[in-house]
Design an enzyme around this catalytic site. Structure first.
Site, PDB file in Angstrom:
ATOM      1  N   ASP B 352      41.851  -0.488   8.730  1.00  6.29           N
ATOM      2  CA  ASP B 352      41.029  -0.917   7.593  1.00  6.29           C
ATOM      3  C   ASP B 352      40.344  -2.254   7.812  1.00  6.29           C
ATOM      4  O   ASP B 352      39.389  -2.584   7.113  1.00  6.29           O
ATOM      5  CB  ASP B 352      41.876  -0.954   6.316  1.00  6.29           C
ATOM      6  N   TYR B 440      41.826   4.535  -1.313  1.00  8.72           N
ATOM      7  CA  TYR B 440      43.172   4.004  -1.507  1.00  8.72           C
ATOM      8  C   TYR B 440      43.134   2.595  -2.079  1.00  8.72           C
ATOM      9  O   TYR B 440      42.246   1.820  -1.766  1.00  8.72           O
ATOM     10  CB  TYR B 440      43.938   3.969  -0.178  1.00  8.72           C
TER      11      TYR B 440
HETATM   12 CU   LIG Z   1      49.287   7.810   1.417  1.00 10.79          CU
END
Ligand SMILES: [Cu+2]
Ligand SMILES: [Ca+2]
Ligand SMILES: [Ca+2]
Ligand SMILES: [Ca+2]
Ligand SMILES: [Ca+2]
Ligand SMILES: [Cu+2]
Lengths: 744, 744
Positions: B352, B440
């Site tokens: 990320d 997320y």
């Molecule tokens: Cu997950």
């Protein structure tokens, strides 16, 4: 004060797991006392040789009967209400402990041997009792205290015969791990706050075998790091200067402080500089749950709770959205295994149920132990301490808590995915109890989340045990004060989870994460590729389901119902997630380990039986030669566990190497152990999506540069309140301390 | 509103770790743009072939200089304030990414290569950028979208060229794990809330190698579970009915519901029956902490925090009772490794930081993401999205929280040990941030306790990724909706903890719990006895300190100062306790694993170097062929770590097998991962003993049966308050949504 009744169900709920109330207990006592063949005397008349009732509690119905009622059409007759009485019967030949079921309640007419108790219980392995402590203390007074008075005063500046500068004592059982007899190592401590931090190193072994108190004797004594065979030998050698002499004095407050190190008074650098209240929680609209008859309703949850005299807190019939998730979720045992270079530490392998775990929960302080807005619940316990049942205030508390953490949230902030922020605070209902085992305090929480998840959490705090500091104890611990060393020890906790996923016919399956090493025809140059995958691993028998944690083979543990498939044809289930497993490194079948065989495994799944209702018993302190409850036998018959009524037995634990910061009390930070029960393909989506506690913000813009249209959706939930809900009135405690303490 | 100033120190604290403010950033930008040899263009004029600044942040001073200032006599000159600029320099030969340090601030006069960056950074391994996304999207539009328009509409009822019934896309990098080139697999999704739950199975591989956009090409396409080499081949075969055809339609709301499954609107069984507020927290006397200049004071704690554009949240100079405990405690990397049967899932091994982790923190919602009473702090970030620095509101929040759990407590209720109850609620200060990586949401908490303990906690929530449901994906996941399956994946988090225990000269020692098997002359019949003990295990070199967790060998991990002994001659130290370690099971050195070598170990302890400042980098998405930051090289030289400046590198993780309840969002319950830093023989006793937040109740009885004298000691802390402290005014958000969202 009373919450909005519309939030709750009708009050006519009948809780078949509700503990015996005082009048029920009194009826059972009266009935038992009237059975002359039992030859029972009352506790105030009891001694080692008399039959008497040491404790009494509800006998939970057999599951089949309970389910018939719970799942019936509402016109079922509830199962007979029964009591279980723990009786010392030294008058029997041989002397035994008996567990008698007394039925029915009200108006008992019969008693019978607890059918769940298969083995006889020899009198020698009985739980601790006042009657034997009276004998032991008298023996100590007569045979030791007066004879060593002079030696103690000179060695320690304190003695047992005292007004101030007192010694007190604590005992470790010499369990059958070590001896076929019933023995106790007594260690001497300064009677200060708190004694277990101030051992003086004077230890006494009492042989308490048999029911004839006159046969009890002082078998050994430990003084100044040496063993002696009799008081006379010790005193003679001491007076003749044949042995080194201890010279220790009671600790004093440090300069500038008013309290002794180890006491729980403010001490050291004070903060905040100006006394100022920290944050508090309140319920702007009152409770959103209801506690009645040991039955709790909270949003989509409901469950029953009770306090077992023997084994502590138990939850029954836990339902979410009207479906049972768990038939039983209960504490089974609390163990601490100490170590040391001198007898008291070496022999201290303690099974707390020998004291009656349920006996040890009371007096939680509002605003500290539970929030001020909590609902405090009393327990009613009958034990040998009293002639009649005793109400223990603040034994259990129930409260809703705002964890300040989102249960779920997402923020989206792009033209492509939209501008919104949706979240739900993880509001939880917590049922809490604390068990105080002389020095240690165990905090047990059951936590209910809005997404159908349940956690069991255990924290330890309170005072550590310590040994008198000298060189050889250094192998077992660090010094925590001028005169003491605190030994390494192992905390172990056993829990039972009788999950019932959409009925009792369940399976235990793991999902084993693995590495897949394969090629794909379209993959980069035909090279092999490694990636994650997982295999379904159905556990067919109890031995295959006896789980020893292995970090290198990650897996999910599921309890599923193979007949109840979700929308996508997967069996609905729950995941069991343990955080706080701990390796029991002591060798199998050696000593005390034999009676805590549950601790070999982090989780076992067995076929449920009424007769296998617990993983341990009140007799486990003394019964490791031949355990009354032999847990490993539950799995040794290796029964089929496919499509059966399953029980998961979970072991939590922690190796504790104490350090200076464990004084005065062990901090809870860093010692949380938990088990979570998480829905897994059980619901079609997260059931917290129905929660009106969620907040959603949408921001829409009509054209670039323009002010956005913002909406905050709260689904009707009020959010602005001008004044506090009630706070606990602490004057209540000042007026009546019995909320916290039972005093003579 | 402003708290009692007496609680806090003077405001003249100079934070040398404070992030660059807008005017400092503008100065640096102006300076760089005026350096003609750099040939920089502004981001709005940038393309693949132009040099430009992609990001910029504070260059934290070298530790030696920082300590000189921090530990100086107050008259030291602070270290030069410097900026670190991330530059794309495709005009160089070969094209590179450069990190230039610009100094001094204010009024920069020089720039130089980041001395902590030893390897050159090939342009191919650069982080994601807008310039390449523009080219990629244009390529998709020109070469794919129009040509497959008909096929998409017929297959999916939606397309990329749309007003409603839109498709959108998300990309996984084909890291150098798989290819020496720079490639991206694009997958197509319904543009619904939320897209990652609604893949349609149409995937496109773009080769983005080189700086000449005209060489970029569509290399492969995946449609209806088959691979195609060109758009033309796919369209021809589709039109000629030579291949099976997909037939999927956008999901619709279920009967009786107004929102599509997977969206974050209320849905399903609503509760509570009547909308009612859950509990809230308030500060009766206002904040007990102060946040100023990215510096926090809280009771005995103080620390600095900053937001790194590249790697996220960082804390510096964490002190307790004026002693530094940690020089740096910082996030390093967030990884997710997915799996799947089709290219998008198979290739999705995501680092990320390639997006700039600090870029992704903003817009936390009061009352949901952090409590209403929290202090919300903005971040100032410069990245290529804008010509000037951008202020992100609510990027970080700081609040004090009442956990409703005692930090310590003991209740004593016997004549022998006294009647008292003493406890201290675990009030904590939490610094929180959340990183949203498209789907997320990661919640990162730093938690400060009154006993000198610090926790780092990580929770995951937000939307999962999913793949179009078909048979072969079943090896990787469960169905979570009619049309999608969510694959198993591995979350991994890297943290750096540069502990400095009473100076920088520290040691790493473990206490290894072992079984002692020995006899004692006084022990029962001379039999052997097994009990716990522990061994001190000093780790002398980096390789001995590279720790792979082993459940079967329990140990404590200590960072100690061997020259600073406590009162009892034990080295003072802190314990590091990881809860949430996770085995990385993919094979070493294969593919992506090569650039996340930190994940092989649960903890490493290395000799600190300024040049080894991070465990990962923004280039880790594409650099596994030759990692720019090669973490394992930090330990390969196997330096001495005895009495050196040590850094602990900690890896947390979790295997996530999604299930229906992960829709719409993964719940945080059950996915907490944490690292705790706990004092260990550091203080003489628990330093929370000085807390005026403690409450002590004493109950004394003069004679039996009499009413007890009860005192409640609060050490001057007020406890009764009649009205609420301020609540957040949500109208602020309605008036100005930029607190939550940055809109065009
Ligand atoms: Cu997950
Ligand atoms: Ca069995
Ligand atoms: Ca069951
Ligand atoms: Ca090194
Ligand atoms: Ca260091
Ligand atoms: Cu302990």
């Amino acid at each position: 004060e009373e919450p909005n009744p519309k939030l709750f169900k009708d009050a006519t709920y009948q809780n078949i797991f509700e503990d015996l109330n005082s009048s029920e207990i009194n009826e059972v006592l009266d009935y038992l006392y009237s059975q002359s063949e039992l030859k029972l005397v009352k506790p105030d008349k009891a001694n080692l040789t008399t039959n008497y009732i040491i404790g009494l509690e509800l006998h939970v119905p057999n599951k089949s009967q309970a389910l018939k009622f719970l799942d019936g059409n509402g016109r079922e007759i509830p199962p007979a209400r029964e009591a279980k009485a723990y009786l010392f019967l030294p008058q029997n030949d041989p002397p035994v402990v008996e567990e008698y079921i007394v039925a029915p309640i009200p108006r008992p007419t019969r008693y019978y041997h607890n059918p769940r108790r298969i083995k006889d219980i020899p009198y020698r392995v009985r739980q601790f009792s006042n009657t034997e402590m009276v004998v032991a203390v008298n023996l100590l007074r007569k045979e030791v205290a007066t004879k060593v008075e002079n030696m103690l005063k000179r060695s320690y500046g304190a003695s047992f015969i005292c007004k101030k500068n007192c010694l007190t004592f604590t005992a470790s059982a010499v369990s059958s791990a070590f001896s076929k007899e019933r023995k106790l190592w007594i260690t001497s401590l300064y009677q200060l706050e708190f004694a277990t931090l101030h051992p003086v190193g004077f230890q006494i072994l009492i042989n308490m075998d048999g029911i004839n108190a006159s046969n009890w004797k002082i078998e050994k004594l430990w003084y100044a790091n040496k063993m002696f065979s009799s008081v006379e030998e010790l005193v003679r050698k001491y007076e003749n200067n044949e042995i080194p002499k201890a010279l220790i004095r009671p600790p004093k407050a440090s300069p500038g402080e008013t309290s002794v190190p180890g006491s729980l008074n403010i001490r050291g650098k004070r903060f905040p500089d100006v006394p100022t209240s920290g944050p508090k929680q309140y319920e702007p609209q009152g409770h959103r749950y209801r506690v009645r008859n040991q039955h709790v309703d909270y949003l989509q949850w409901e469950f029953n709770f009770r306090m077992s005299y023997a084994s502590g807190i138990q939850l029954y019939d836990i339902k979410f959205q009207n479906e049972r998730i768990m038939y039983e979720l209960s504490m089974q045992e609390i163990i601490v295994i100490y170590a040391g270079a001198t007898p008291h530490g070496l022999y201290a392998q303690l099974s707390d149920s020998a004291f009656g775990i349920g006996n040890r929960a009371h007096g939680m302080m509002p605003g500290v132990d539970c929030p001020e807005h909590a609902t405090f619940v009393d327990s009613v316990i009958y034990n040998e301490d009293n002639l009649t049942p005793k109400t223990y205030p603040n034994a259990i508390c129930v409260f809703e808590h705002n964890t300040a953490l989102p249960l779920r949230r997402h923020r989206s902030g792009s033209s492509r995915s939209g501008f919104f922020n949706s979240g739900l605070v993880d509001y939880v209902l917590i049922l809490r109890t604390m068990f105080v085992m002389f020095n240690y305090d165990y905090i047990i929480d059951f936590v209910f989340h809005q997404n159908g998840a349940i956690d069991v959490k255990v924290h330890s705090t309170g005072f550590i045990l310590s040994s008198l500091y000298y060189h050889e104890e250094g192998a077992y611990g660090f010094r925590v004060s001028e005169s003491s060393i605190a030994p390494v020890h192992h905390h172990l906790f056993s829990f039972k989870a009788d999950m019932d996923i959409l009925g009792t016919k369940n399976r235990y399956m793991t999902l084993d994460t693995e590495v897949e090493n394969r090629t794909r025809k379209w993959y980069e140059n035909g090279e092999y590729h490694t990636q994650l995958t997982f295999k379904r691993n159905l556990k067919s028998t109890e031995q295959k389901a006896a789980y020893k944690y292995n970090f290198n083979t990650p897996k999910y543990h599921l309890i599923i119902n193979n007949d109840k498939l979700n929308k996508y044809s997967e069996p609905r289930g729950y995941r069991i997630l343990g955080k706080g497993f701990s390796k029991q490194i002591l060798p199998e079948n050696h000593g005390f380990e034999r009676t805590i065989t549950w601790s070999r495994y982090q989780m076992c799944v067995t076929k449920r039986k009424d007769s296998e209702d617990t993983s341990s018993s009140m007799y486990s302190m003394f019964d490791s030669g031949d355990p009354v409850v032999d847990f490993v036998s539950y799995i040794n018959d290796n029964e089929n566990i496919v499509d059966e009524d399953l029980v998961a037995w979970l072991s939590l634990g922690m190796h504790h190497i104490p350090h200076t910061e464990d004084v005065p009390n062990t901090a809870t930070t860093g010692n949380e152990m938990s088990i979570s029960f998480l829905p897994f393909n059980y619901f079609t989506e997260d059931p917290s999506m129905g929660s009106r506690d969620a907040v959603r913000v949408d921001s829409k813009i009509k054209s670039k540069g323009q002010k956005a249209d913002v909406t905050i959706e709260r689904y009707g939930t009020p959010h602005k309140f001008s004044c506090l809900a009630k706070q606990y009135d602490f004057q209540k405690i000042v007026n009546n301390a019995s909320v916290l303490f039972q005093q003579p």
